[in-house]
Design an enzyme around this catalytic site. Sequence first.
Site, PDB file in Angstrom:
ATOM      1  N   ASP A  78       0.823  -1.210   0.000  1.00 48.19           N
ATOM      2  CA  ASP A  78       0.000   0.000   0.000  1.00 48.19           C
ATOM      3  C   ASP A  78       0.857   1.260   0.000  1.00 48.19           C
ATOM      4  O   ASP A  78       1.915   1.311   0.632  1.00 48.19           O
ATOM      5  CB  ASP A  78      -0.898  -0.023   1.244  1.00 48.19           C
ATOM      6  CG  ASP A  78      -1.797   1.182   1.341  1.00 48.19           C
ATOM      7  OD1 ASP A  78      -2.677   1.339   0.473  1.00 48.19           O
ATOM      8  OD2 ASP A  78      -1.627   1.971   2.290  1.00 48.19           O
ATOM      9  N   GLU A 137       1.281  -0.458  -5.111  1.00 45.70           N
ATOM     10  CA  GLU A 137       0.338   0.628  -5.395  1.00 45.70           C
ATOM     11  C   GLU A 137       1.171   1.905  -5.430  1.00 45.70           C
ATOM     12  O   GLU A 137       1.427   2.509  -4.391  1.00 45.70           O
ATOM     13  CB  GLU A 137      -0.748   0.724  -4.324  1.00 45.70           C
ATOM     14  CG  GLU A 137      -1.785   1.785  -4.655  1.00 45.70           C
ATOM     15  CD  GLU A 137      -2.389   2.461  -3.432  1.00 45.70           C
ATOM     16  OE1 GLU A 137      -3.363   3.203  -3.603  1.00 45.70           O
ATOM     17  OE2 GLU A 137      -1.878   2.272  -2.315  1.00 45.70           O
TER      18      GLU A 137
END
Length: 652
Positions: free
Chosen positions: A322, A373
């Site tokens: 993330d 990401e």
Amino acid sequence: MLDPLRASSPATLALMSSLPLPLDHGHLQKLVTADLVRPDHLLGAHPVTENGVEGVRFAVWAPRAQHVSVVGDFNGWNGFDHPMQRLDFGFWGAFVPSARPGQRYKFRVTGADGRTVDKMDPYGAFTEVRPNTASIIWPLAFEWTDDAWMQKRTPGFDRPISIYEVHVGSWARRDDGWFLNYRELAHRLADYVTFMGYTHVELLGVMEHPFDGSWGYQVTGYYAPTSRLGAPEDFAYLVNHLHERGIGVIVDWVPGHFPTDEAGLAHFDGAPLYEYSDPRKGYHYDWNTYIFDYGRNEVMMFLIGSALKWLQDFHVDGLRVDAVASMLYLDFSRTEWVPNIHGGRENLEAIAFLKRLNEVVHHMAPGCMMIAEESTAFPGVTSPTPFGLGFDYKWAMGWMNDTLYYFEQDPLWRKYHHHKLTFFNVYRTGENYILAISHDEVVHLKKAMVSKMPGDWYMQRAGYRAFLAMMWTTPGKKLLFMGQEFAQGTEWNHDEALPWDVTDLPEHRGVMNLVRRLNGLYRERPDLHIGDTWEEGQLWVSADDTDNSVYAYIRRDPRPQAEGGGAWSLAVANLTPVYREGYPIGVPQGGEYRVLLSTDDGEYGGFGTQQPDLTAKEEGWNGQTHHLRLNLPPMSVLLLEHVGVTPRSEDR
């Protein structure tokens, strides 16, 4: 040097997990020098037998603490019964004969600031259900039966990867509103994913977190599945069952920041420890979270050990890392920042950490996927180390932003934004991309996917079907967030189950049928999943018809025919609500064609426009040797293949 303790089989791994390393100078030194990649085999709570006495050995890192004791159910939470011994390099240890698996505990830390705080175990394997925060002594004991899957898992660069993103707490719930157990979720989710044709699930909200509204992105338990849905063995059952059904499992992993909750990692020994001490590097003002100090070996090993815990002990097939952009840049979302030693904005320590992380994972958990990401144009995200970051895949955030921007426009004005759907072709071969429509796109007043589309309810669904077909026929692996596969009309709410009742309605069932068919074609046809990063994998036939908002491109398997390559299909998109009869599209071969998919079919909620003539004309068009005259339904995508001879009527 990497930790020599490496699992070669699930059985070996289970044995390793049950035998903690000796808490001695040598092993502590290996952790401090970043040579121990599974620090959870050393720190945390481990049932052991010492001098014939059964108990639990506790160990924790708190170098500036004045005093540490272990408190829990075994001593009535009395901080005087079991003081911990200060060991080398700032570690503390204690053996508690009265402690047993299943009991709760915390570390009572008197910190450098003089305050005494009860802390969760950073390496805790299990935690109380929120709002309670105690760690639980819990050695993992699970009999895995997924050997066949584990022996063949691979990052799958030339394989179809279609990911169903699932928030484990809100995909479905019990009748009383409480969470499903992981074991209940296992069977229901596996049945549905198999029916829909996805290859993988990506699970968010898995790692222990105190606040439901963080969706699992403010983690306090980096080694613990959330107890909301059951025990660690229950989570293992979920993974094992999905593997037995042929479904890969990816989990979201958050090494970029952690919450400020007092019971967690924040100021663990009374001062910044896991976080940078300078708030210009160590605090996210937007998220009210702390940033890990990637320059400390103990912190780096804590995070790498967490990654391996999920990939090795829990058999997870990949991690979606993330907020990588927030790690890479020292000036990310801040006005005051500290330049690196070269005067630049890159966080050199975070970059070094990510490279080391990916090197260790690929060595210790071969076949697993590491997915970034990453929302900027940072170079070499999926290039090998040492020059790249070493990830296997990167989310195509540029493709997502451009494509959504285009489809949100009124069709009348789309001709002025025509390039938004062709620009991805300029850079798509530079990284290994996943085309991701994630949870982030259907929250915070962004609307559900179908509701982003302009027009009335029928045209919204037609536009969304066209969007999905273009997504599935564009080079790159696929990811779609739960609920969007059946055109959920409202934004995602993490406090509620998906509105499954709407799938009984034809208009929602039609979109569901389309996604299922797209997954089927994507898995069956090598031209749709091989060659994502090859120039020859996508060839534009018509990229310039701005006035009509029509696009046409060929997807091709770029491998030599001797290796099974050469298959190709033609996608044609008409992205205005205008019916176009006899529209000419160039094709590279003469003969007969047939429609593999039309988003206008009645099965998907369309009108079922027919193609009366699919014989290629010998006149060239669009730079091709032949052309077809197609009837393009409003707001639709056609996918065709060349069959060479006149197909039978039932194939039409």
